[in-house]
Design an enzyme around this catalytic site. Structure first.
Site, mmCIF file in Angstrom:
data_model
loop_
_atom_site.group_PDB
_atom_site.id
_atom_site.type_symbol
_atom_site.label_atom_id
_atom_site.label_comp_id
_atom_site.label_asym_id
_atom_site.label_seq_id
_atom_site.Cartn_x
_atom_site.Cartn_y
_atom_site.Cartn_z
ATOM 1 N N LYS A 13 46.562 35.244 35.754
ATOM 2 C CA LYS A 13 45.707 36.409 35.518
ATOM 3 C C LYS A 13 45.628 36.774 34.030
ATOM 4 O O LYS A 13 44.564 37.194 33.569
ATOM 5 C CB LYS A 13 46.100 37.602 36.392
ATOM 6 N N ARG A 88 50.785 47.557 40.650
ATOM 7 C CA ARG A 88 51.638 46.548 41.272
ATOM 8 C C ARG A 88 52.232 47.027 42.581
ATOM 9 O O ARG A 88 52.900 46.263 43.262
ATOM 10 C CB ARG A 88 52.773 46.207 40.318
ATOM 11 N N ARG A 127 55.434 27.884 31.131
ATOM 12 C CA ARG A 127 54.617 28.805 30.343
ATOM 13 C C ARG A 127 55.184 29.045 28.939
ATOM 14 O O ARG A 127 56.376 29.267 28.769
ATOM 15 C CB ARG A 127 54.538 30.131 31.101
ATOM 16 N N ARG A 160 58.989 33.162 27.551
ATOM 17 C CA ARG A 160 59.348 34.549 27.861
ATOM 18 C C ARG A 160 60.743 34.648 28.464
ATOM 19 O O ARG A 160 61.129 33.824 29.282
ATOM 20 C CB ARG A 160 58.336 35.104 28.857
ATOM 21 N N ARG A 171 60.951 38.197 40.905
ATOM 22 C CA ARG A 171 59.580 38.667 40.640
ATOM 23 C C ARG A 171 58.646 38.283 41.778
ATOM 24 O O ARG A 171 57.757 39.050 42.154
ATOM 25 C CB ARG A 171 59.079 38.104 39.304
HETATM 26 P P1 AMP Z 1 53.973 40.692 33.603
HETATM 27 O O1 AMP Z 1 53.808 40.308 32.194
HETATM 28 O O2 AMP Z 1 52.782 41.357 34.144
HETATM 29 O O3 AMP Z 1 54.461 39.583 34.474
HETATM 30 O O4 AMP Z 1 55.140 41.817 33.628
HETATM 31 C C1 AMP Z 1 56.444 41.559 33.170
HETATM 32 C C2 AMP Z 1 57.417 42.605 33.685
HETATM 33 O O5 AMP Z 1 57.005 43.902 33.239
HETATM 34 C C3 AMP Z 1 57.471 42.723 35.203
HETATM 35 O O6 AMP Z 1 58.347 41.771 35.791
HETATM 36 C C4 AMP Z 1 57.940 44.135 35.373
HETATM 37 O O7 AMP Z 1 59.319 44.252 35.139
HETATM 38 C C5 AMP Z 1 57.212 44.865 34.247
HETATM 39 N N1 AMP Z 1 55.891 45.395 34.684
HETATM 40 C C6 AMP Z 1 54.674 44.975 34.275
HETATM 41 N N2 AMP Z 1 53.695 45.665 34.853
HETATM 42 C C7 AMP Z 1 54.305 46.542 35.654
HETATM 43 C C8 AMP Z 1 53.836 47.534 36.546
HETATM 44 N N3 AMP Z 1 52.537 47.745 36.731
HETATM 45 N N4 AMP Z 1 54.762 48.263 37.212
HETATM 46 C C9 AMP Z 1 56.080 48.068 37.040
HETATM 47 N N5 AMP Z 1 56.591 47.144 36.243
HETATM 48 C C10 AMP Z 1 55.720 46.394 35.543
#
Ligand code: AMP
Length: 383
Positions: A13, A88, A127, A160, A171
């Site tokens: 995404k 989320r 990644r 990351r 996750r």
């Molecule tokens: P992402 O880059 O979207 O995979 O997000 C990385 C991490 O940020 C996630 O594993 C969560 O710990 C936190 N995170 C990102 N977006 C959210 C959200 N909308 N609500 C809660 N935690 C979030």
């Protein structure tokens, strides 16, 4: 265009959101990026969020909602936005509805990018992201031209911190238990489009654009919402409304579970576990194969080096043997020459001796002759 992109970690995404930004000129709002920036800047919010992020859990709703509301008030979102990684869970989806309805800009479309779990793990493990411009790569499927460097800006690429095997399964579990129910929330609202995300990036993008254009331009649901939004929403505190909406969404969810029109979503925690183990095993197999290849290469190299040095030694040996042989020949020749010379000298010496002998013999004969002559003369005188 007001869009939400939904997908499990590794569904692509973020990559697709960046392509949408380039095509439609609207900003991408990624809560993951915002949170990572806060962690890097060590703000109080970032420090609070870090532990949850490191564990692969969701950061608390108040933090994320506060951040997103602030961002949605920025001017650049007037033309639209792409929400990436937010909402989320159901409370976040409900709160987003409230915020956007209050702004008079309801959400138009929610798109779920659907990808098999074993592919997700492969994507997450490979990644890499550019530290400078955020461009994303995958070392298995779309590697950079130069290792660890961005093709676009030359910046260094990094893996990351939460893209490790321990965090990945957490996750994915969070996605299944908290995000999937939220997907149904949009399904019920008639805003959901599911697209296949296991294909090539560009083909997924074409599918995504089609889905967005169809849902944002001619969605009857949008027209209906526009109509209802002519009446401004009541000014209830966001969190009160969030709870109410969450309740409503849960009710709707109960209905969908018995509604045959709503297709069940792909994953289950068993499937996640299985997929994770399989992917981890696959990776281990790949690593072992890689190691074997490297070992083979090094032994081949070592062998080649050994062969080369043996050849060198042989050449040296041959050369030294030749040298020795040459020396021997030279010595022999020298000896021969010497003996020839000696012989010549000896011959000369013996020749000299012989002539000397001859001379003395001659002298002796001459002496004898003169003695005899003198005796004869004496005899004659005496007569
Ligand atoms: P992402 O880059 O979207 O995979 O997000 C990385 C991490 O940020 C996630 O594993 C969560 O710990 C936190 N995170 C990102 N977006 C959210 C959200 N909308 N609500 C809660 N935690 C979030």
């Amino acid at each position: 265009m007001r869009i939400v992109l939904i997908g499990a970690p590794g569904s692509g995404k973020g990559t697709q959101a960046k392509k949408l930004v380039a095509k439609y000129g609207i900003p991408q709002i990624s809560t993951g990026d915002l949170l990572r920036a806060a962690v890097a800047a060590q703000t109080p919010l970032g420090l609070e969020a870090k532990a949850a992020m490191d564990a692969g859990q969701l950061v608390s709703d108040p933090i994320v909602l506060g951040m997103i509301e602030e961002r949605l008030n920025d001017k650049d979102t007037q033309k639209g936005f792409i929400l990436d990684g937010f909402p989320r869970n159901l409370p976040q989806a409900a709160a987003l509805d409230t915020i956007l309805n209050r702004m008079g800009r309801p959400l138009q479309s929610a798109i779920l990018i659907n990808v098999d779990f074993d592919l997700l793990i492969q994507r997450i493990a490979g990644r890499r992201t550019c530290r400078s411009c955020g461009q994303m790569y995958n070392i298995y499927t779309s590697p950079p031209k130069i290792d660890d460097h961005c093709d676009l800006c030359g910046g260094t690429l990094h893996h990351r911190a939460d893209d490790n095997e321990d965090t990945i399964s957490n996750r994915l579990r969070v996605f299944e238990t908290q995000t999937e129910p939220m997907v149904r929330h949009y399904q019920i609202q008639g805003k959901l489009t599911v697209i296949d995300g296991s294909d090539d990036i560009n083909r997924i993008f074409i599918r995504l654009c089609k889905a967005i254009e169809q849902s944002t331009l001619s969605n009857p649901e949008v027209a209906r919402l526009k109509k209802t939004l002519k009446e401004p929403p009541s000014k209830v505190e966001t969190f009160e409304k969030t709870t109410k909406l969450e309740q409503k969404a849960k009710e709707l969810l109960d209905i969908t579970e018995t509604n045959p029109e709503v297709p069940p979503l792909q994953s289950s925690s068993g499937a996640i576990k299985e997929a994770t183990t399989m992917a981890v095993k696959k990776k281990a197999r790949k690593n072992a194969a890689k190691k074997k290849v490297v070992k083979k290469k090094t032994t081949a190299k070592k062998k080649a080096v050994r062969k080369k040095s043996a050849k060198k030694k042989a050449v040296k040996k041959k050369a030294s043997k030749k040298k020795v042989a040459k020396k021997k020949v030279v010595k022999k020749k020298g000896r021969k020459k010497k003996s020839v010379k000696k012989k010549a000298v000896k011959k000369k010496a013996s020749k000299k001796k012989a002539t000397r002998k001859k001379k003395t013999a001659k002298k002796k004969v001459a002496k004898k002759k003169t003695g005899k002559k003198k005796a004869r003369k004496k005899k004659a005188k005496a007569k």
